[in-house]
Scaffold this motif. Structure first.
Motif, PDB file in Angstrom:
ATOM      1  N   LEU A 201     -17.518  -3.435  -4.867  1.00  0.00           N
ATOM      2  CA  LEU A 201     -18.271  -2.806  -5.940  1.00  0.00           C
ATOM      3  C   LEU A 201     -19.662  -2.384  -5.483  1.00  0.00           C
ATOM      4  N   LEU A 202     -20.144  -2.999  -4.410  1.00  0.00           N
ATOM      5  CA  LEU A 202     -21.494  -2.670  -3.937  1.00  0.00           C
ATOM      6  C   LEU A 202     -21.491  -1.537  -2.920  1.00  0.00           C
ATOM      7  N   THR A 203     -20.312  -1.157  -2.431  1.00  0.00           N
ATOM      8  CA  THR A 203     -20.278  -0.110  -1.412  1.00  0.00           C
ATOM      9  C   THR A 203     -19.643   1.151  -1.979  1.00  0.00           C
ATOM     10  N   SER A 204     -20.088   2.285  -1.478  1.00  0.00           N
ATOM     11  CA  SER A 204     -19.622   3.548  -2.051  1.00  0.00           C
ATOM     12  C   SER A 204     -18.170   3.826  -1.699  1.00  0.00           C
ATOM     13  N   ARG A 205     -17.669   3.207  -0.639  1.00  0.00           N
ATOM     14  CA  ARG A 205     -16.282   3.472  -0.252  1.00  0.00           C
ATOM     15  C   ARG A 205     -15.357   2.333  -0.632  1.00  0.00           C
ATOM     16  N   PHE A 206     -15.771   1.482  -1.523  1.00  0.00           N
ATOM     17  CA  PHE A 206     -14.967   0.326  -1.938  1.00  0.00           C
ATOM     18  C   PHE A 206     -14.525  -0.495  -0.732  1.00  0.00           C
ATOM     19  N   GLN A 207     -15.483  -0.856   0.124  1.00  0.00           N
ATOM     20  CA  GLN A 207     -15.117  -1.609   1.325  1.00  0.00           C
ATOM     21  C   GLN A 207     -15.374  -3.089   1.105  1.00  0.00           C
ATOM     22  N   ARG A 208     -14.386  -3.902   1.475  1.00  0.00           N
ATOM     23  CA  ARG A 208     -14.665  -5.335   1.505  1.00  0.00           C
ATOM     24  C   ARG A 208     -15.282  -5.650   2.860  1.00  0.00           C
ATOM     25  N   LEU A 209     -15.636  -6.916   3.084  1.00  0.00           N
ATOM     26  CA  LEU A 209     -16.351  -7.255   4.323  1.00  0.00           C
ATOM     27  C   LEU A 209     -15.539  -6.850   5.553  1.00  0.00           C
ATOM     28  N   GLY A 210     -14.221  -7.063   5.488  1.00  0.00           N
ATOM     29  CA  GLY A 210     -13.383  -6.689   6.620  1.00  0.00           C
ATOM     30  C   GLY A 210     -13.433  -5.193   6.901  1.00  0.00           C
ATOM     31  N   ASP A 211     -13.474  -4.393   5.834  1.00  0.00           N
ATOM     32  CA  ASP A 211     -13.559  -2.941   6.002  1.00  0.00           C
ATOM     33  C   ASP A 211     -14.901  -2.546   6.595  1.00  0.00           C
ATOM     34  N   LEU A 212     -15.957  -3.180   6.095  1.00  0.00           N
ATOM     35  CA  LEU A 212     -17.290  -2.847   6.590  1.00  0.00           C
ATOM     36  C   LEU A 212     -17.390  -3.136   8.078  1.00  0.00           C
ATOM     37  N   THR A 213     -16.880  -4.282   8.486  1.00  0.00           N
ATOM     38  CA  THR A 213     -16.992  -4.677   9.888  1.00  0.00           C
ATOM     39  C   THR A 213     -16.139  -3.780  10.783  1.00  0.00           C
ATOM     40  N   ALA A 214     -14.924  -3.501  10.340  1.00  0.00           N
ATOM     41  CA  ALA A 214     -14.026  -2.699  11.172  1.00  0.00           C
ATOM     42  C   ALA A 214     -14.239  -1.200  10.952  1.00  0.00           C
ATOM     43  N   ASN A 215     -15.172  -0.843  10.052  1.00  0.00           N
ATOM     44  CA  ASN A 215     -15.472   0.558   9.762  1.00  0.00           C
ATOM     45  C   ASN A 215     -14.227   1.302   9.247  1.00  0.00           C
ATOM     46  N   THR A 216     -13.554   0.676   8.316  1.00  0.00           N
ATOM     47  CA  THR A 216     -12.342   1.272   7.755  1.00  0.00           C
ATOM     48  C   THR A 216     -12.491   1.434   6.241  1.00  0.00           C
ATOM     49  N   MET A 217     -11.577   2.183   5.660  1.00  0.00           N
ATOM     50  CA  MET A 217     -11.530   2.301   4.201  1.00  0.00           C
ATOM     51  C   MET A 217     -10.066   2.535   3.800  1.00  0.00           C
ATOM     52  N   VAL A 218      -9.777   2.237   2.554  1.00  0.00           N
ATOM     53  CA  VAL A 218      -8.417   2.452   2.055  1.00  0.00           C
ATOM     54  C   VAL A 218      -8.432   3.682   1.164  1.00  0.00           C
TER      55      VAL A 218
ATOM     56  N   LYS B 111       0.836  -1.201   0.000  1.00  0.00           N
ATOM     57  CA  LYS B 111       0.000   0.000   0.000  1.00  0.00           C
ATOM     58  C   LYS B 111       0.870   1.249   0.000  1.00  0.00           C
ATOM     59  N   MET B 112       1.962   1.178   0.759  1.00  0.00           N
ATOM     60  CA  MET B 112       2.873   2.324   0.825  1.00  0.00           C
ATOM     61  C   MET B 112       3.426   2.625  -0.569  1.00  0.00           C
ATOM     62  N   ALA B 113       3.773   1.562  -1.276  1.00  0.00           N
ATOM     63  CA  ALA B 113       4.355   1.744  -2.600  1.00  0.00           C
ATOM     64  C   ALA B 113       3.363   2.429  -3.542  1.00  0.00           C
ATOM     65  N   LEU B 114       2.082   2.178  -3.351  1.00  0.00           N
ATOM     66  CA  LEU B 114       1.080   2.781  -4.233  1.00  0.00           C
ATOM     67  C   LEU B 114       0.424   4.003  -3.599  1.00  0.00           C
ATOM     68  N   GLY B 115       0.966   4.456  -2.467  1.00  0.00           N
ATOM     69  CA  GLY B 115       0.421   5.660  -1.838  1.00  0.00           C
ATOM     70  C   GLY B 115      -0.950   5.443  -1.223  1.00  0.00           C
ATOM     71  N   LEU B 116      -1.191   4.249  -0.685  1.00  0.00           N
ATOM     72  CA  LEU B 116      -2.480   3.971  -0.053  1.00  0.00           C
ATOM     73  C   LEU B 116      -2.320   3.921   1.461  1.00  0.00           C
ATOM     74  N   ARG B 117      -3.442   4.113   2.139  1.00  0.00           N
ATOM     75  CA  ARG B 117      -3.427   4.137   3.586  1.00  0.00           C
ATOM     76  C   ARG B 117      -4.781   3.665   4.091  1.00  0.00           C
ATOM     77  N   VAL B 118      -4.774   2.961   5.219  1.00  0.00           N
ATOM     78  CA  VAL B 118      -6.042   2.529   5.812  1.00  0.00           C
ATOM     79  C   VAL B 118      -6.429   3.509   6.906  1.00  0.00           C
ATOM     80  N   VAL B 119      -7.640   4.034   6.830  1.00  0.00           N
ATOM     81  CA  VAL B 119      -8.128   4.935   7.871  1.00  0.00           C
ATOM     82  C   VAL B 119      -9.554   4.504   8.228  1.00  0.00           C
ATOM     83  N   THR B 120     -10.031   4.993   9.362  1.00  0.00           N
ATOM     84  CA  THR B 120     -11.433   4.740   9.674  1.00  0.00           C
ATOM     85  C   THR B 120     -12.280   5.605   8.764  1.00  0.00           C
ATOM     86  N   THR B 121     -13.562   5.340   8.716  1.00  0.00           N
ATOM     87  CA  THR B 121     -14.417   6.121   7.813  1.00  0.00           C
ATOM     88  C   THR B 121     -14.544   7.563   8.276  1.00  0.00           C
TER      89      THR B 121
END
Lengths: 334, 293
Positions: B153-170, B109-119
């Protein structure tokens, strides 16, 4: 929407850029290392600088200054925000690892708070377990339907030999690696698939219960049951307990979607997620303990009496920990 | 006037309002970028595992390792294999949790400039990192993160199930560097400014359009540049009642080219107002730096 500003962009930049540069330097250092790497007086500078840049951003947006300036202020505000709010006053999640005692007590409290699914998980695991064991003792070929014969026969040979020689050091380390990778992985997967309405967890619980029961029953029917019991008695409290707990946590996750109560399904899932994160972390620790015991103790050449006392003690400790620890306060979601 | 064009934010943006009532936006990373980051992580992990495997093989004599494991598990072989299995566990279940708890990102993620944050835009803690990564176990099903991708693809924040549960997004880390504001070069001559009204009012769109054009000057051929500039000029000239100077019939200086005229307009609009900013609420700034990067 006309472009109106009382201050030219160049003058605005000239007046404020010193503060921006300072904030940029501080946030970058805080992000690259840690906030604790900053001096006290530097940390106290972040907050006023951040307030100012918030005002600057608002001003720049209102005055419609050029896009690069607004973008720059935007990015700086965002990175300062993430530094400033990295440590909110409350713990970020349900429990903090800093307070060891609270995490230690949070686990059994959370497990007890989810007792209905834990009870269900216990039934789903121990029901098939007993069925597999009894059916395999009554009719050994039943075990072959659950676990391939080619895997069962070597087990009988292995346990028939007993533990006179114990394990060599290298073999113990190898088995520890195997148990860590295999058992913890199974438990975590058992938990994770619970998000599908609890079905995945239920499947793993039944499958594992049936397989372990069948193995136990088959080995017993071939006359090596005593040795197998001596092998598993040391770690079973941790291992079987953790599988049931992880499965129960998974079913809680699934149930939170099926019956969200007065929350939205997503909010219900997220609040259940905060609880079960504690439970699953605890179960993973239990499995790591189980792996260590299983690898270095269970196959050792200790006398049977010692193994039984050892196993019974841990069973008592684990049960009383889960049922009694932290009774003084109920589990509370934060 | 004409209807205002609403600046609809890109649909992959998530607005976050801070307690200071400042709104900033995070751009959410989609499945492709995250998949690529994941591949980098997988490569790093298994390459490490491969190197450790080679070392283990060499350390245990590089003989018939399978045979010895089965019949006479020697100390070094057994320990090596145990180490490999523990590493395999670390790669599958621990690697992401540790990186995301520690840095909020992983190597890929670092290499592509991505970061995980809460919503709400905050860093995730241990609980969030553990939950979203353990639930990979559900997202990978049935093969190749199918569940995860469908969920994204079904969520507006591109969240997978793990993101939805932990309330996070990339999100993509916005590393906007400060760029210098557009400067008029060479500086405006008095006679050039004479043909332009004292007060030029540009709306946000016009200003953005001119600025983008001026920043791109020099990347186009001169002829194309003037053609584009004259196309932009026309509505401006009509609206603001600007009278471009006539061709130099009286032997005066030549009229400005359209691109120059645009730059002059921009300069006038941008530099209208006091040349002095109010001071900070806290302290008197002791004079700005000379140049702003």
């Amino acid at each position: 929407m006309a472009l109106t500003s009382h201050v030219t962009e160049a003058a605005f930049i000239a007046r404020r850029n010193q503060d921006w540069a300072e904030l940029e330097r501080l946030t970058q250092r805080a992000a690259n290392q840690d906030v604790s790497a900053l001096e006290v007086q530097e940390v106290t500078r972040i907050s006023p600088l951040y307030r100012d840049i918030c005002a600057d951003l608002a001003r720049a947006q209102a005055a419609r200054y050029s896009a690069p300036l607004v973008d720059y202020l935007h990015a700086l505000t965002a990175s300062a925000h993430s530094v400033l709010y990295a440590l909110p006053p409350r713990p970020r999640f349900t429990f903090s690892l800093r307070g060891k005692k609270s995490a230690f007590l949070a686990f059994p409290r959370a497990v007890r708070a989810h007792w209905p699914t834990m009870l269900l998980a216990a039934f789903l695991f121990f029901g098939p377990f007993l069925f597999g064991a009894i059916a395999s003792i009554a009719e050994p070929s039943f075990a072959f339907r659950v676990v391939p014969e080619s895997q069962l026969r070597p087990l009988v040979d292995g346990y028939a030999k007993g533990f006179a020689t114990g394990r060599q050091a290298g073999e113990g380390a190898m088995m520890a690696g195997f148990y860590v990778n295999n058992n913890v992985g199974i438990a975590l997967r058992c938990f994770a698939t619970g998000i599908f309405g609890g079905l995945g967890s239920a499947f793993y619980l039944v499958q594992n219960g049936l397989a372990i029961g069948a193995i136990l029953g088959y080995v017993a029917s071939q006359g090596a049951g005593g040795n197998l019991l001596l092998f598993i008695i040391g770690h079973s409290a941790f291992e079987l307990g953790a599988i049931v707990i992880a499965g129960g946590a998974g079913m809680s996750l699934g149930w939170s979607i099926i019956a969200p109560g007065n929350k939205t399904r997503l909010a219900s899932l997220q609040s259940a997620g905060r609880d079960v994160a504690v439970i699953v972390s605890g179960a993973a620790v239990m499995l790591l303990i189980a792996a260590a015991i299983e690898a270095f103790w269970s196959a050792s050449s200790m006398p049977a009496v010692v193994k039984v006392i050892f196993g019974a003690t841990w069973l008592l400790v684990v049960l009383s920990y889960i049922f009694l620890a932290g009774q003084d306060e109920p589990w509370e979601r934060t | 006037m004409m209807g205002e064009v609403v600046h609809a934010p890109l649909d992959t943006d998530v607005a976050i309002e801070t307690p200071e009532h400042i709104v900033f936006r995070h751009r959410v990373a989609g499945p492709a970028r995250r998949g690529l980051a994941y591949l980098i992580d997988v490569f790093v992990c298994y390459f490490t595992l491969f190197v450790v495997g080679i070392v283990v093989l060499l350390a245990s004599g590089a003989g018939d390792i399978v045979d010895r494991m089965q019949h006479a598990p020697q100390t070094t072989t057994g320990m090596g294999v145990g180490l490999m299995l523990v590493l395999l566990f670390v790669v599958q279940w621990v690697y992401f949790v540790v990186w995301e708890t520690w840095k909020g990102t992983s190597l890929g993620k670092m290499a592509l400039g991505l970061r995980v944050v809460t919503t709400t835009g905050r860093p995730i803690g241990f609980g969030g990192a553990a939950l979203r990564n353990i639930l990979r176990g559900a997202d990978v099903l049935p093969i190749g993160y199918l569940v995860g991708v469908v969920s994204m693809l079904l969520t507006s924040r591109f969240q997978r199930l793990g993101d939805l549960t932990a309330n996070t997004m990339v999100v993509m880390v916005d590393r906007a560097r400060a760029t210098a504001p557009v400067r008029l070069w060479p500086p405006a001559e008095p006679y050039e400014l004479a043909s332009i009204p004292e007060r030029v009012m540009l709306d946000a769109e016009e200003r953005t359009a001119i600025e983008l054009f001026l920043r791109r000057r020099g990347t186009l051929g001169p002829a194309r540049e003037e053609e584009l500039a004259s196309m932009m000029m026309e509505p401006l000239v009509r609206r603001h009642g600007i009278h471009p100077p006539h061709p130099g019939v009286h032997g005066g200086p030549p009229p400005p080219r359209p691109s120059r005229l645009l730059a002059l307009l921009y300069e006038r609009a941008a530099n209208a107002g006091r040349g002095e900013a109010p001071t900070s609420s806290r302290h008197e700034a002791a004079g700005g730096r000379l140049s702003w990067r």
